[in-house]
Write a protein that holds these residues in place. Structure first.
Motif, PDB file in Angstrom:
ATOM      1  N   GLN A 231       0.810  -1.212   0.000  1.00 22.37           N
ATOM      2  CA  GLN A 231       0.000   0.000   0.000  1.00 22.37           C
ATOM      3  C   GLN A 231       0.848   1.270   0.000  1.00 22.37           C
ATOM      4  O   GLN A 231       0.323   2.351  -0.206  1.00 22.37           O
ATOM      5  CB  GLN A 231      -0.934  -0.013   1.220  1.00 22.37           C
ATOM      6  CG  GLN A 231      -1.998  -1.093   1.141  1.00 22.37           C
ATOM      7  CD  GLN A 231      -2.782  -1.256   2.435  1.00 22.37           C
ATOM      8  OE1 GLN A 231      -2.448  -0.654   3.460  1.00 22.37           O
ATOM      9  NE2 GLN A 231      -3.826  -2.065   2.402  1.00 22.37           N
ATOM     10  N   SER A 232       2.160   1.115   0.239  1.00 18.90           N
ATOM     11  CA  SER A 232       3.070   2.265   0.211  1.00 18.90           C
ATOM     12  C   SER A 232       3.869   2.343  -1.086  1.00 18.90           C
ATOM     13  O   SER A 232       4.732   3.213  -1.225  1.00 18.90           O
ATOM     14  CB  SER A 232       4.041   2.190   1.400  1.00 18.90           C
ATOM     15  OG  SER A 232       3.344   2.166   2.627  1.00 18.90           O
ATOM     16  N   ALA A 233       3.595   1.454  -2.030  1.00 18.11           N
ATOM     17  CA  ALA A 233       4.374   1.386  -3.267  1.00 18.11           C
ATOM     18  C   ALA A 233       4.017   2.548  -4.198  1.00 18.11           C
ATOM     19  O   ALA A 233       2.992   3.211  -4.037  1.00 18.11           O
ATOM     20  CB  ALA A 233       4.132   0.059  -3.968  1.00 18.11           C
ATOM     21  N   TRP A 253      -8.907 -11.098  -4.041  1.00 19.54           N
ATOM     22  CA  TRP A 253      -8.271  -9.901  -4.570  1.00 19.54           C
ATOM     23  C   TRP A 253      -6.758 -10.056  -4.512  1.00 19.54           C
ATOM     24  O   TRP A 253      -6.229 -10.760  -3.650  1.00 19.54           O
ATOM     25  CB  TRP A 253      -8.669  -8.671  -3.750  1.00 19.54           C
ATOM     26  CG  TRP A 253     -10.112  -8.300  -3.856  1.00 19.54           C
ATOM     27  CD1 TRP A 253     -11.175  -8.956  -3.304  1.00 19.54           C
ATOM     28  CD2 TRP A 253     -10.662  -7.181  -4.553  1.00 19.54           C
ATOM     29  NE1 TRP A 253     -12.353  -8.320  -3.613  1.00 19.54           N
ATOM     30  CE2 TRP A 253     -12.069  -7.216  -4.376  1.00 19.54           C
ATOM     31  CE3 TRP A 253     -10.111  -6.143  -5.292  1.00 19.54           C
ATOM     32  CZ2 TRP A 253     -12.914  -6.254  -4.922  1.00 19.54           C
ATOM     33  CZ3 TRP A 253     -10.952  -5.179  -5.831  1.00 19.54           C
ATOM     34  CH2 TRP A 253     -12.335  -5.242  -5.654  1.00 19.54           C
ATOM     35  N   VAL A 254      -6.051  -9.375  -5.409  1.00 20.46           N
ATOM     36  CA  VAL A 254      -4.587  -9.395  -5.397  1.00 20.46           C
ATOM     37  C   VAL A 254      -4.068  -7.996  -5.693  1.00 20.46           C
ATOM     38  O   VAL A 254      -4.668  -7.245  -6.476  1.00 20.46           O
ATOM     39  CB  VAL A 254      -4.018 -10.395  -6.427  1.00 20.46           C
ATOM     40  CG1 VAL A 254      -4.362  -9.986  -7.861  1.00 20.46           C
ATOM     41  CG2 VAL A 254      -2.507 -10.550  -6.268  1.00 20.46           C
ATOM     42  N   ALA A 260       5.999  -6.461  -2.831  1.00 19.33           N
ATOM     43  CA  ALA A 260       5.302  -7.670  -2.401  1.00 19.33           C
ATOM     44  C   ALA A 260       4.091  -7.912  -3.276  1.00 19.33           C
ATOM     45  O   ALA A 260       3.580  -7.002  -3.946  1.00 19.33           O
ATOM     46  CB  ALA A 260       4.881  -7.546  -0.931  1.00 19.33           C
ATOM     47  N   THR A 261       3.616  -9.157  -3.245  1.00 19.57           N
ATOM     48  CA  THR A 261       2.355  -9.548  -3.880  1.00 19.57           C
ATOM     49  C   THR A 261       1.441 -10.066  -2.777  1.00 19.57           C
ATOM     50  O   THR A 261       1.780 -11.039  -2.109  1.00 19.57           O
ATOM     51  CB  THR A 261       2.572 -10.639  -4.935  1.00 19.57           C
ATOM     52  OG1 THR A 261       3.422 -10.133  -5.972  1.00 19.57           O
ATOM     53  CG2 THR A 261       1.255 -11.085  -5.543  1.00 19.57           C
ATOM     54  N   VAL A 262       0.317  -9.389  -2.557  1.00 16.95           N
ATOM     55  CA  VAL A 262      -0.545  -9.732  -1.425  1.00 16.95           C
ATOM     56  C   VAL A 262      -1.938 -10.105  -1.927  1.00 16.95           C
ATOM     57  O   VAL A 262      -2.420  -9.585  -2.936  1.00 16.95           O
ATOM     58  CB  VAL A 262      -0.633  -8.573  -0.418  1.00 16.95           C
ATOM     59  CG1 VAL A 262       0.742  -8.262   0.151  1.00 16.95           C
ATOM     60  CG2 VAL A 262      -1.221  -7.323  -1.054  1.00 16.95           C
ATOM     61  N   PHE A 263      -2.579 -11.006  -1.167  1.00 18.93           N
ATOM     62  CA  PHE A 263      -3.904 -11.507  -1.514  1.00 18.93           C
ATOM     63  C   PHE A 263      -4.883 -11.207  -0.389  1.00 18.93           C
ATOM     64  O   PHE A 263      -4.497 -11.104   0.780  1.00 18.93           O
ATOM     65  CB  PHE A 263      -3.860 -13.015  -1.775  1.00 18.93           C
ATOM     66  CG  PHE A 263      -3.086 -13.393  -3.010  1.00 18.93           C
ATOM     67  CD1 PHE A 263      -3.736 -13.603  -4.213  1.00 18.93           C
ATOM     68  CD2 PHE A 263      -1.708 -13.538  -2.962  1.00 18.93           C
ATOM     69  CE1 PHE A 263      -3.028 -13.948  -5.352  1.00 18.93           C
ATOM     70  CE2 PHE A 263      -0.986 -13.876  -4.096  1.00 18.93           C
ATOM     71  CZ  PHE A 263      -1.654 -14.078  -5.293  1.00 18.93           C
ATOM     72  N   MET A 264      -6.143 -11.102  -0.754  1.00 16.62           N
ATOM     73  CA  MET A 264      -7.200 -10.835   0.219  1.00 16.62           C
ATOM     74  C   MET A 264      -8.485 -11.515  -0.234  1.00 16.62           C
ATOM     75  O   MET A 264      -8.904 -11.347  -1.380  1.00 16.62           O
ATOM     76  CB  MET A 264      -7.429  -9.324   0.351  1.00 16.62           C
ATOM     77  CG  MET A 264      -8.540  -8.939   1.321  1.00 16.62           C
ATOM     78  SD  MET A 264      -8.887  -7.141   1.303  1.00 16.62           S
ATOM     79  CE  MET A 264      -9.778  -6.997  -0.258  1.00 16.62           C
ATOM     80  N   VAL A 265      -9.112 -12.289   0.651  1.00 18.49           N
ATOM     81  CA  VAL A 265     -10.427 -12.867   0.385  1.00 18.49           C
ATOM     82  C   VAL A 265     -11.456 -11.966   1.048  1.00 18.49           C
ATOM     83  O   VAL A 265     -11.361 -11.670   2.248  1.00 18.49           O
ATOM     84  CB  VAL A 265     -10.532 -14.303   0.931  1.00 18.49           C
ATOM     85  CG1 VAL A 265     -11.954 -14.834   0.718  1.00 18.49           C
ATOM     86  CG2 VAL A 265      -9.525 -15.207   0.247  1.00 18.49           C
ATOM     87  N   HIS A 266     -12.429 -11.517   0.268  1.00 17.56           N
ATOM     88  CA  HIS A 266     -13.424 -10.582   0.788  1.00 17.56           C
ATOM     89  C   HIS A 266     -14.796 -10.974   0.267  1.00 17.56           C
ATOM     90  O   HIS A 266     -14.930 -11.506  -0.843  1.00 17.56           O
ATOM     91  CB  HIS A 266     -13.089  -9.150   0.357  1.00 17.56           C
ATOM     92  CG  HIS A 266     -13.717  -8.092   1.201  1.00 17.56           C
ATOM     93  ND1 HIS A 266     -15.038  -7.733   1.095  1.00 17.56           N
ATOM     94  CD2 HIS A 266     -13.196  -7.299   2.177  1.00 17.56           C
ATOM     95  CE1 HIS A 266     -15.314  -6.772   1.963  1.00 17.56           C
ATOM     96  NE2 HIS A 266     -14.205  -6.490   2.629  1.00 17.56           N
ATOM     97  N   GLU A 276     -10.299  -1.545   1.081  1.00 16.83           N
ATOM     98  CA  GLU A 276      -9.534  -2.327   2.059  1.00 16.83           C
ATOM     99  C   GLU A 276      -8.239  -2.846   1.443  1.00 16.83           C
ATOM    100  O   GLU A 276      -7.201  -2.893   2.104  1.00 16.83           O
ATOM    101  CB  GLU A 276     -10.386  -3.483   2.572  1.00 16.83           C
ATOM    102  CG  GLU A 276      -9.734  -4.261   3.698  1.00 16.83           C
ATOM    103  CD  GLU A 276     -10.664  -5.278   4.316  1.00 16.83           C
ATOM    104  OE1 GLU A 276     -10.160  -6.300   4.855  1.00 16.83           O
ATOM    105  OE2 GLU A 276     -11.898  -5.080   4.272  1.00 16.83           O
ATOM    106  N   LEU A 277      -8.285  -3.247   0.184  1.00 12.36           N
ATOM    107  CA  LEU A 277      -7.081  -3.734  -0.489  1.00 12.36           C
ATOM    108  C   LEU A 277      -6.049  -2.621  -0.644  1.00 12.36           C
ATOM    109  O   LEU A 277      -4.862  -2.830  -0.384  1.00 12.36           O
ATOM    110  CB  LEU A 277      -7.440  -4.303  -1.861  1.00 12.36           C
ATOM    111  CG  LEU A 277      -6.275  -4.826  -2.704  1.00 12.36           C
ATOM    112  CD1 LEU A 277      -5.780  -6.152  -2.155  1.00 12.36           C
ATOM    113  CD2 LEU A 277      -6.679  -4.986  -4.171  1.00 12.36           C
TER     114      LEU A 277
END
Length: 483
Positions: A231-233, A253-254, A260-266, A276-277
Motif C-alpha cells: 500500500q506504500s508502493a 483480490w490481489v 510484495a504480492t498480497v492476496f485478500m479474500v473478501h 480495504e485492499l
C-alpha cells in the motif's frame, strides 16, 4: 392447386386492400422497426456465439475447439520443441567436493586390439546421476519426567523445552504440509497420501488442518507487513476473481507491487473491498475498468490488454462500427510494437513519447467516431473511454508503469486454479490461510527466495516466541522487468 407461397401472397394482398394509406404507412414503419430490432438481436446473438478469450474477458480455458488459435512468432509455422539455433540448457555439474559418492570407472582392455589397459586419466569424463534416497522421518521423543517434592509433597511434571511444538509435527513438516495444500493445491486427502507414500508419515485430515492453522498464525505478522509495504508502493497492479467462503459468494483480490504480492479474500467485489485492499495507497493504480476502483482519485492506468480484446470485438461488428474497431485494433498493435522496443532497449523512451503524441490523437479521434457509429454497445464503451481518456496514457508519461495489468492477472491465476479444485474455503480461518500462504509464496518467488525455507523459519520463530522473518527484501529487479 395453388402453391403455398401464392396462397399466402393472395391473402396478404386481400388484407392490405382493407388498409388506408396512413394505416399502410404505420404498418410499414412498425414492420421496419421490428425488422431492425430482430437484425440487431441476431447480430448480438452471433457476437455472443463468437466470443472467446481473443475478443472478451473469457479465460482461454473456456475456448472451444473451433476458437482461433493464438498467434505465434513466425506465423505459427514453427515446429514443436527447440528451434534451430536455440542454445540448449544443460545441468551444471556439482563440484566433486559436494558429490556424495565418486565412482571411478576404467576400461579393462583396448576396444580395438584387446590389450589390457593400465594407468590413470588426469581428466576423466564426468557424469553425475541425481537420485532421491529412501526417506525415513526423523522422530525425536521427549520424556517428561514427573517428580514428587520430598519437602512439600507436591508433584511436578517437566515442561517441553523451548522451541518444541506441543503437537506431533515439527516446523519443517508443518511448512511442507502448508505448501502441498496451499501452493501445489493438493486436496487434504492427496496431502495425506503424499506424506504416507513419500515420507512414511501417518497423518489424519484433522492434523493437516491443524498444521495449516499453525502456519497461518506464523505468517500473520509478515503478511501484514507485506500488505503495508504494497500500500506504500509507487505503482500497484490490482485484480480480483470469484471465490467461495462457507458456500457463499466471495472474491479473491490481489495487489502486485515491486515490494510484495498480497492476496485478500473478501465477501464483496465493490468499493468496500477495493478500499480495504488499497488502504492508504496514493501511487499509480493499474487495473481493468471495473467500477469498484472508481473511487480512487489518484493516477490510474487502464489495462490495454483488456482494451485490445474490446477493440477486437468492435472489429467484428458490421458496417462503420467494424471499420472503426479495425482501425483501433491496428493502432493498439502499433503501440505495443513500440512499447516492446522500449522495454528491450531498442527504442528510446523520449522517442516513444514523441511517437505516442500522434497515435494518442488518432486513437481518441477514432473513439469519438465510435460514440456515434450506430452500434449501441460500442457507442456506450467509446463514450466512457472518451470521458476517461486520461486513464489510457499514464504509462507513456510515468516510468515504471506498464500499459497492461498482466502482472496482477498472472498473480491471481493460481487462485483461480485453487478455486476450481477446492471450490473455495469452508471458513474465515481457511480464507486467512489462503491469503497468507499465497502472499508468502508469491512474494518469495518475486524475490527469488526459497518458500519452504522461509515458512519453516517463520514456524520456528513462532515456536520460540520470536518475530517471524520479514517477507520483504530489497530487489534489484523492477516490476517492469517481471511483468
Amino acid at each position: 392447386m395453388a402453391k403455398p407461397q401464392e396462397t399466402t401472397a393472395e391473402l396478404t394482398r386481400e388484407v392490405l386492400e382493407g388498409f388506408t394509406k396512413p394505416q399502410l404507412i404505420d404498418l410499414v414503419m412498425q414492420l421496419w422497426r421490428e425488422n431492425a430490432e430482430l437484425r440487431a438481436r441476431v447480430e448480438e446473438l452471433e457476437r455472443r456465439l463468437g466470443m472467446d478469450s481473443h475478443n472478451s474477458s473469457k479465460p482461454p480455458s473456456s475456448d472451444g475447439p473451433d476458437a482461433e488459435p493464438r498467434k505465434t512468432k513466425g506465423g505459427g509455422k514453427r515446429r514443436p520443441g527447440a528451434q534451430p539455433g536455440h542454445e540448449g540448457h544443460h545441468r551444471e555439474l556439482l563440484p566433486v567436493e559436494k558429490v556424495d559418492k565418486v565412482t571411478g570407472v576404467k576400461p579393462s582392455a583396448c576396444e580395438h586390439c584387446g590389450r589390457k589397459l593400465e594407468g590413470q586419466d588426469p581428466q576423466p569424463q564426468r557424469h553425475q546421476v541425481w537420485e532421491i534416497p529412501p526417506i525415513e522421518p526423523y522422530v525425536e521423543e521427549f520424556q517428561l519426567h514427573g517428580l514428587w517434592c520430598p519437602d512439600c509433597g507436591a508433584f511436578t511434571r517437566a515442561s517441553l523445552p523451548e522451541g518444541v511444538p506441543a503437537g506431533a509435527f515439527g516446523p519443517r513438516l508443518q511448512a511442507t504440509i502448508a505448501l502441498l495444500s496451499g501452493v501445489y493445491r493438493l486436496s487434504k486427502r492427496s496431502v495425506e497420501g503424499v506424506l504416507a507414500d513419500f515420507f512414511h508419515i501417518p497423518i489424519s485430515l484433522g492434523s493437516i488442518s491443524a498444521c495449516e492453522a499453525a502456519v497461518s498464525a506464523a505468517l500473520a505478522q509478515p503478511v501484514h507487513e507485506a500488505c503495508q509495504a504494497a500500500q506504500s508502493a509507487d505503482v500497484l497492479y490490482a485484480d480480483e476473481t470469484g471465490w467461495r467462503e462457507a458456500n457463499s459468494k466471495a472474491w479473491l483480490w490481489v495487489a502486485v507491487t515491486s515490494a510484495a504480492t498480497v492476496f485478500m479474500v473478501h465477501a464483496k467485489r465493490g468499493q468496500v473491498a477495493a478500499r480495504e485492499l488499497l488502504g492508504a495507497f496514493d501511487g499509480v493504480l493499474v487495473s481493468d475498468r471495473w467500477g469498484g476502483y472508481n473511487f480512487y482519485k489518484g493516477l490510474r492506468q487502464w489495462c490495454w490488454a483488456h482494451l485490445r480484446r474490446d477493440f477486437t470485438a468492435f472489429s467484428e461488428y458490421n458496417g462503420e462500427a467494424g471499420a472503426i474497431g479495425e482501425a483501433l485494433l491496428a493502432k493498439t498493435d502499433l503501440m505495443f510494437q513500440w512499447w516492446h522496443r522500449v522495454r528491450d532497449g531498442t527504442l528510446k523512451r523520449s522517442t516513444f513519447r514523441h511517437y505516442m503524441w500522434r497515435l494518442r490523437a488518432e486513437v481518441e479521434a477514432l473513439l469519438r467516431e465510435g460514440t456515434c457509429c450506430g452500434h449501441e454497445k460500442m457507442e456506450r464503451s467509446c463514450k466512457r473511454l472518451v470521458k476517461e481518456a486520461k486513464y489510457l496514457w499514464t504509462f507513456v508519461d510515468v516510468e515504471g508503469v506498464e500499459p497492461t495489468n498482466n502482472a496482477a492477472e498472472r498473480a491471481v491465476r493460481p487462485g483461480v486454479q485453487w478455486r476450481k479444485g477446492s471450490l473455495g474455503t469452508h471458513s474465515a480461518a481457511g480464507s486467512r490461510f489462503v491469503e497468507r500462504i499465497m502472499t508468502a509464496a508469491a512474494t518469495c518467488k518475486q524475490h527469488d527466495r526459497n518458500v519452504t525455507e522461509y515458512i519453516t523459519q517463520a514456524c520456528v520463530a513462532r515456536l520460540h516466541g520470536r518475530r517471524a522473518p520479514s517477507l520483504l527484501r530489497v530487489s534489484t529487479e523492477t516490476l517492469t522487468q517481471a511483468a
